[in-house]
Design a protein around this motif. Structure first.
Motif, PDB file in Angstrom:
ATOM      1  N   UNK A  25       0.861  -1.174   0.000  1.00 30.99           N
ATOM      2  CA  UNK A  25       0.000   0.000   0.000  1.00 30.99           C
ATOM      3  C   UNK A  25       0.902   1.230   0.000  1.00 30.99           C
ATOM      4  N   UNK A  26       0.299   2.364  -0.314  1.00 30.13           N
ATOM      5  CA  UNK A  26       1.028   3.615  -0.175  1.00 30.13           C
ATOM      6  C   UNK A  26       0.081   4.718   0.271  1.00 30.13           C
ATOM      7  N   UNK A  27       0.665   5.686   0.921  1.00 32.81           N
ATOM      8  CA  UNK A  27      -0.121   6.845   1.343  1.00 32.81           C
ATOM      9  C   UNK A  27       0.699   8.094   1.113  1.00 32.81           C
ATOM     10  N   UNK A  28       0.191   8.932   0.239  1.00 30.56           N
ATOM     11  CA  UNK A  28       0.817  10.219  -0.036  1.00 30.56           C
ATOM     12  C   UNK A  28       0.225  11.260   0.902  1.00 30.56           C
ATOM     13  N   UNK A  29       0.931  12.361   1.102  1.00 30.06           N
ATOM     14  CA  UNK A  29       0.416  13.417   1.987  1.00 30.06           C
ATOM     15  C   UNK A  29      -0.980  13.864   1.570  1.00 30.06           C
ATOM     16  N   UNK A  30      -1.849  13.942   2.542  1.00 32.78           N
ATOM     17  CA  UNK A  30      -3.226  14.415   2.356  1.00 32.78           C
ATOM     18  C   UNK A  30      -4.038  13.530   1.408  1.00 32.78           C
ATOM     19  N   UNK A  31      -3.604  12.310   1.222  1.00 36.97           N
ATOM     20  CA  UNK A  31      -4.360  11.367   0.390  1.00 36.97           C
ATOM     21  C   UNK A  31      -4.659  10.112   1.193  1.00 36.97           C
ATOM     22  N   UNK A  32      -5.668   9.402   0.763  1.00 35.49           N
ATOM     23  CA  UNK A  32      -6.009   8.154   1.426  1.00 35.49           C
ATOM     24  C   UNK A  32      -5.007   7.067   1.033  1.00 35.49           C
ATOM     25  N   UNK A  33      -4.871   6.110   1.923  1.00 34.81           N
ATOM     26  CA  UNK A  33      -4.016   4.978   1.635  1.00 34.81           C
ATOM     27  C   UNK A  33      -4.636   4.147   0.516  1.00 34.81           C
ATOM     28  N   UNK A  52      -6.300 -14.342   4.476  1.00 36.62           N
ATOM     29  CA  UNK A  52      -7.357 -14.536   3.492  1.00 36.62           C
ATOM     30  C   UNK A  52      -6.770 -14.532   2.093  1.00 36.62           C
ATOM     31  N   UNK A  53      -7.396 -15.249   1.198  1.00 35.94           N
ATOM     32  CA  UNK A  53      -6.989 -15.254  -0.198  1.00 35.94           C
ATOM     33  C   UNK A  53      -7.766 -14.148  -0.895  1.00 35.94           C
ATOM     34  N   UNK A  54      -7.253 -12.941  -0.832  1.00 37.09           N
ATOM     35  CA  UNK A  54      -8.046 -11.793  -1.244  1.00 37.09           C
ATOM     36  C   UNK A  54      -7.170 -10.630  -1.681  1.00 37.09           C
ATOM     37  N   UNK A  55      -7.746  -9.758  -2.486  1.00 37.14           N
ATOM     38  CA  UNK A  55      -7.127  -8.464  -2.802  1.00 37.14           C
ATOM     39  C   UNK A  55      -8.000  -7.333  -2.279  1.00 37.14           C
ATOM     40  N   UNK A  56      -8.902  -7.651  -1.373  1.00 38.75           N
ATOM     41  CA  UNK A  56      -9.746  -6.633  -0.758  1.00 38.75           C
ATOM     42  C   UNK A  56      -8.939  -5.912   0.305  1.00 38.75           C
ATOM     43  N   UNK A  57      -8.664  -4.625   0.110  1.00 46.49           N
ATOM     44  CA  UNK A  57      -7.740  -3.912   1.011  1.00 46.49           C
ATOM     45  C   UNK A  57      -8.106  -3.994   2.486  1.00 46.49           C
ATOM     46  N   UNK A  58      -9.372  -3.874   2.803  1.00 43.52           N
ATOM     47  CA  UNK A  58      -9.773  -3.806   4.195  1.00 43.52           C
ATOM     48  C   UNK A  58      -9.483  -5.099   4.950  1.00 43.52           C
ATOM     49  N   UNK A  59      -9.266  -6.182   4.240  1.00 46.92           N
ATOM     50  CA  UNK A  59      -9.016  -7.471   4.874  1.00 46.92           C
ATOM     51  C   UNK A  59      -7.546  -7.693   5.207  1.00 46.92           C
ATOM     52  N   UNK A  60      -6.706  -6.762   4.831  1.00 46.48           N
ATOM     53  CA  UNK A  60      -5.285  -6.851   5.195  1.00 46.48           C
ATOM     54  C   UNK A  60      -5.125  -6.283   6.602  1.00 46.48           C
ATOM     55  N   UNK A  61      -4.721  -7.131   7.523  1.00 49.56           N
ATOM     56  CA  UNK A  61      -4.765  -6.734   8.926  1.00 49.56           C
ATOM     57  C   UNK A  61      -3.427  -6.835   9.650  1.00 49.56           C
ATOM     58  N   UNK A  62      -2.368  -7.168   8.952  1.00 46.12           N
ATOM     59  CA  UNK A  62      -1.033  -7.143   9.545  1.00 46.12           C
ATOM     60  C   UNK A  62      -0.188  -6.177   8.725  1.00 46.12           C
ATOM     61  N   UNK A  63       0.468  -5.272   9.418  1.00 46.76           N
ATOM     62  CA  UNK A  63       1.144  -4.184   8.713  1.00 46.76           C
ATOM     63  C   UNK A  63       2.587  -4.052   9.169  1.00 46.76           C
ATOM     64  N   UNK A  64       3.416  -3.723   8.214  1.00 43.77           N
ATOM     65  CA  UNK A  64       4.776  -3.343   8.544  1.00 43.77           C
ATOM     66  C   UNK A  64       4.853  -1.835   8.724  1.00 43.77           C
ATOM     67  N   UNK A  65       5.998  -1.376   9.176  1.00 42.49           N
ATOM     68  CA  UNK A  65       6.179   0.062   9.270  1.00 42.49           C
ATOM     69  C   UNK A  65       6.397   0.597   7.859  1.00 42.49           C
ATOM     70  N   UNK A  66       6.188   1.816   7.645  1.00 41.21           N
ATOM     71  CA  UNK A  66       6.304   2.376   6.307  1.00 41.21           C
ATOM     72  C   UNK A  66       7.746   2.671   5.923  1.00 41.21           C
TER      73      UNK A  66
END
Length: 121
Positions: free
Chosen positions: A36-44, A100-114
């Motif tokens: 994923x990515x998040x730019x300033x003032x934009x949604x992830x 999950x076997x998915x590309x649905x963003x909301x189902x990704x629940x483990x995150x690394x640091x950016x």
């Protein structure tokens, strides 16, 4: 699942960069993975995703043909090869995982640091 991303930096437009994300857990092969990515003032946004086997991938339209996601299950690592970088690729990039076997963003629940990617002109 414990994800650690690296590889960001400051590059010029048109350059390439490869991000890596290592999982220190023992179930890497059971995970679907994504960047994923998040730019300033934009949604992830989800940039790319890859299935457990690596046989299935997803890319958001803006990076198709430029970015490649891959994984090495023997090294517990997922990569994002970014070519022909553009100014609009500037963002903090995060790796994420789900069982999950998915590309649905909301189902990704483990995150690394950016890791910051900055593309300059």
């Amino acid at each position: 699942v414990q994800l650690q991303a690296s590889g960001g930096g400051l590059v010029q437009a048109g350059d390439s960069l490869r991000l890596s994300c290592v999982d220190s857990g023992r179930t890497f092969g059971d995970l679907s993975l994504a960047w994923f990515r998040q730019a300033p003032e934009k949604e992830r946004e989800m940039v790319a995703a890859i299935s457990r086997s690596g046989g299935g991938t997803y890319y958001t339209d803006s990076v198709k043909g430029r970015f490649t996601i891959s994984r090495d299950n023997a090294k517990n690592t997922v990569y994002l090869q970014m070519n022909s970088l553009k100014l609009e690729d500037t963002a903090v990039y995060y790796c994420a995982a789900t069982y999950r076997n998915t590309v649905t963003p909301i189902l990704y629940n483990s995150w690394g640091q950016g890791t910051q990617v900055t593309v300059s002109s």
